[in-house]
Every structure is written in C-alpha cells, then in structure tokens.
Motif scaffolding. Sequence first.
Motif, short mmCIF file in Angstrom:
data_model
loop_
_atom_site.label_atom_id
_atom_site.label_comp_id
_atom_site.label_asym_id
_atom_site.label_seq_id
_atom_site.Cartn_x
_atom_site.Cartn_y
_atom_site.Cartn_z
N UNK A 53 0.82 -1.21 0.00
CA UNK A 53 0.00 0.00 0.00
C UNK A 53 0.86 1.27 0.00
N UNK A 54 1.86 1.31 0.86
CA UNK A 54 2.68 2.52 0.97
C UNK A 54 3.46 2.80 -0.31
N UNK A 55 4.22 1.83 -0.86
CA UNK A 55 4.92 2.13 -2.11
C UNK A 55 3.98 2.40 -3.27
N UNK A 56 2.80 1.79 -3.26
CA UNK A 56 1.85 2.05 -4.34
C UNK A 56 1.34 3.50 -4.28
N UNK A 57 1.10 4.00 -3.07
CA UNK A 57 0.67 5.40 -2.93
C UNK A 57 1.76 6.34 -3.45
N UNK A 58 3.01 6.06 -3.07
CA UNK A 58 4.11 6.88 -3.57
C UNK A 58 4.19 6.84 -5.09
N UNK A 59 4.04 5.65 -5.65
CA UNK A 59 4.10 5.49 -7.10
C UNK A 59 2.99 6.27 -7.79
N UNK A 60 1.77 6.14 -7.30
CA UNK A 60 0.65 6.82 -7.94
C UNK A 60 0.77 8.34 -7.79
N UNK A 61 1.25 8.79 -6.67
CA UNK A 61 1.43 10.22 -6.44
C UNK A 61 2.43 10.80 -7.45
N UNK A 62 3.57 10.14 -7.58
CA UNK A 62 4.59 10.67 -8.48
C UNK A 62 4.24 10.45 -9.95
N UNK A 63 3.55 9.39 -10.25
CA UNK A 63 3.12 9.18 -11.63
C UNK A 63 2.13 10.28 -12.03
N UNK A 64 1.28 10.68 -11.09
CA UNK A 64 0.35 11.78 -11.37
C UNK A 64 1.10 13.09 -11.62
N UNK A 65 2.16 13.32 -10.86
CA UNK A 65 2.98 14.51 -11.10
C UNK A 65 3.62 14.45 -12.48
N UNK A 66 4.13 13.28 -12.85
CA UNK A 66 4.75 13.13 -14.16
C UNK A 66 3.75 13.42 -15.28
N UNK A 67 2.53 12.95 -15.11
CA UNK A 67 1.49 13.21 -16.12
C UNK A 67 1.21 14.71 -16.23
N UNK A 68 1.18 15.40 -15.11
CA UNK A 68 0.98 16.85 -15.13
C UNK A 68 2.14 17.55 -15.83
N UNK A 69 3.35 17.07 -15.60
CA UNK A 69 4.53 17.66 -16.26
C UNK A 69 4.45 17.48 -17.77
N UNK A 70 4.07 16.29 -18.20
CA UNK A 70 3.96 16.03 -19.63
C UNK A 70 2.87 16.90 -20.24
N UNK A 71 1.74 17.03 -19.55
CA UNK A 71 0.65 17.85 -20.06
C UNK A 71 1.05 19.33 -20.14
N UNK A 72 1.81 19.80 -19.17
CA UNK A 72 2.27 21.18 -19.17
C UNK A 72 3.32 21.43 -20.24
N UNK A 73 4.20 20.44 -20.41
CA UNK A 73 5.32 20.59 -21.33
C UNK A 73 6.53 21.18 -20.63
N UNK A 74 7.67 21.19 -21.32
CA UNK A 74 8.92 21.65 -20.71
C UNK A 74 9.49 22.90 -21.37
N UNK A 75 8.72 23.51 -22.28
CA UNK A 75 9.16 24.77 -22.88
C UNK A 75 8.96 25.90 -21.89
N UNK A 76 9.86 26.88 -21.94
CA UNK A 76 9.73 28.05 -21.06
C UNK A 76 8.61 28.96 -21.59
#
Length: 279
Positions: free
Chosen positions: A234-257
């Motif tokens: 449960x604990x590592x899965x929560x960490x995984x889902x939390x950070x995967x959600x952040x990664x998805x937000x980063x991809x959606x935002x993009x990395x251009x200034x």
Amino acid sequence: MTLDTTAANPSYGDAASGSSFYAAMRILPPEQREAMFQIYSFCRRVDDIADSDGPRVERLVAIQQWRDDIDALYQGHPPVRLQDYLDSVQRFGLKREDFLAIIDGMEMDIPQDIRAPDLATLDLYCDRVASAVGRLSVRVFGLSEDEGIELAHHLGRALQLTNILRDIDEDAGIGRLYLPHEALLDAGITSTDPLKVIGEPALPTVCTPLVERAQNHFAKADEIMKRYPRRMVRAPRIMSKYYRAILKLLVARGFAAPRQPVRLNKAARLAIVLRYAFI
C-alpha cells in the motif's frame, strides 16, 4: 527517493505533515511506521547538510560524522541521535550499506554542484539518493529479498527522475543541473550552465527521454507490486501513484519556457490515499 528530499530528490523535502511520504506511511502498523519515519528523519537530516549554504569543507565534515555514526550504530553503540534506530535495524534487517549509500549520494552535491552528469553518474546518483532509500523501505514492508531490491531499483529511479523533471528551474536557481550530458548534446545544447540551459528552446527534447525512462521504471515497479497482497504494498503504491500523477501533469504542461510549477492539489492527493490505502 525516495521519498522527496529537496529540489531534485523522492518527499522528505516537503513538510512531513503535507508530503506524500507522510500520507503513505501513516497507514502502516506502528512498528513499520516508526522505522519508516526513522529512515525519513535520517534522509532529511543528511539532505539538509548537502543543501545548506555553509562552507563546503564544513559540510563534508558533517557528512563524514554521519558515516561514523552509522558505523557506531552497527557496532552496537549508537550515538544519541541514532539510539532509537537500533531496534528497527535489528527487527527489519536494515543494511548498513544502504544508509551509507544515501550519505554517498547526498555528498555528490557537496564538493561541487552537480551539472549535466553523464548517464552513468546520473543513474548512480538516483540509486544512492532514491533506490537505497527504497532498499531500506522494502525490508520494513516485508517484501522478499530479490523482488524487494528490484522494486527499490525501479521505483526509486522513477521517483527521482520525476523529481528532476519537476524541479529543473528550482535546481538551476541553486546552481545544479541534473539533466544528463548526453541528452543535452543530442539536443544540440553544449552549455552546462544551469541558468542558460533552462532557457534553451530545445529543452523539451532533452526531457523527453527522461520522461520515457521514468515511465518505464513506473511500469516495471507496478509489475512487481501486482505480485504482492495489496496490504503489503500500500505505501509504495501510494508513492508510485502520487509521483506518476505529477509526471502526467509535467507532460501535459510541457517543458518549454516559461514553466509553471506543478503540484498535486489536496483533493488529488487525498483521492490517491483513499483509493490505494483503504478501497
């Protein structure tokens, strides 16, 4: 992780009460929870040395004292700040070399700030500051030796790469650049000055392979966790889902200034905890 130490490091950099680490660990039984918060505290305190603005020589002395203290802990006469750790070390079989690897990883930022490491050095850094934390953690969670180490390998790297991608601008502000040298050259970027690199139009090209690498590590970590009862992961899965959600937000935002900071809101964090801890 990992956990999240600082601008580039998995959630001991957040205030404990508001971090993904805190939420994930609160659901553990008392003995496991105590051990995990000891690991958290250790990582936080060592990381604070690496990220302080004190003289580098003094920080190196302070980081060496932690090595000496870990040695004393495993020799059976821990210093005051580690006395409570002895029971957890014995109960869960926590390894001295993993604590020392974390110290080694934090120390990599002290003699000089990391700037555009090659891929091998970046992977070593991720192993030390994130996967080594995972190797301590999976022993607390009770996973088998081989699969626990494999999970720590993949999940630690996934979390750390996500942190690096999230904190590009924050890291540059303190003179650090964790994007790999090879990826910069492939994108036609020859500078390793963090403040120059973050303004490069080709920066999204640099980030794309790191996103893919993180996604692959997340997928492999998920494969391992699916082989265990939900209560054990449960604990590592929560960490995984939390950070995967952040990664998805980063991809959606993009990395251009210009890049707006990315964070999960409280409702999203709560939904992850409810889904993977209790449902």
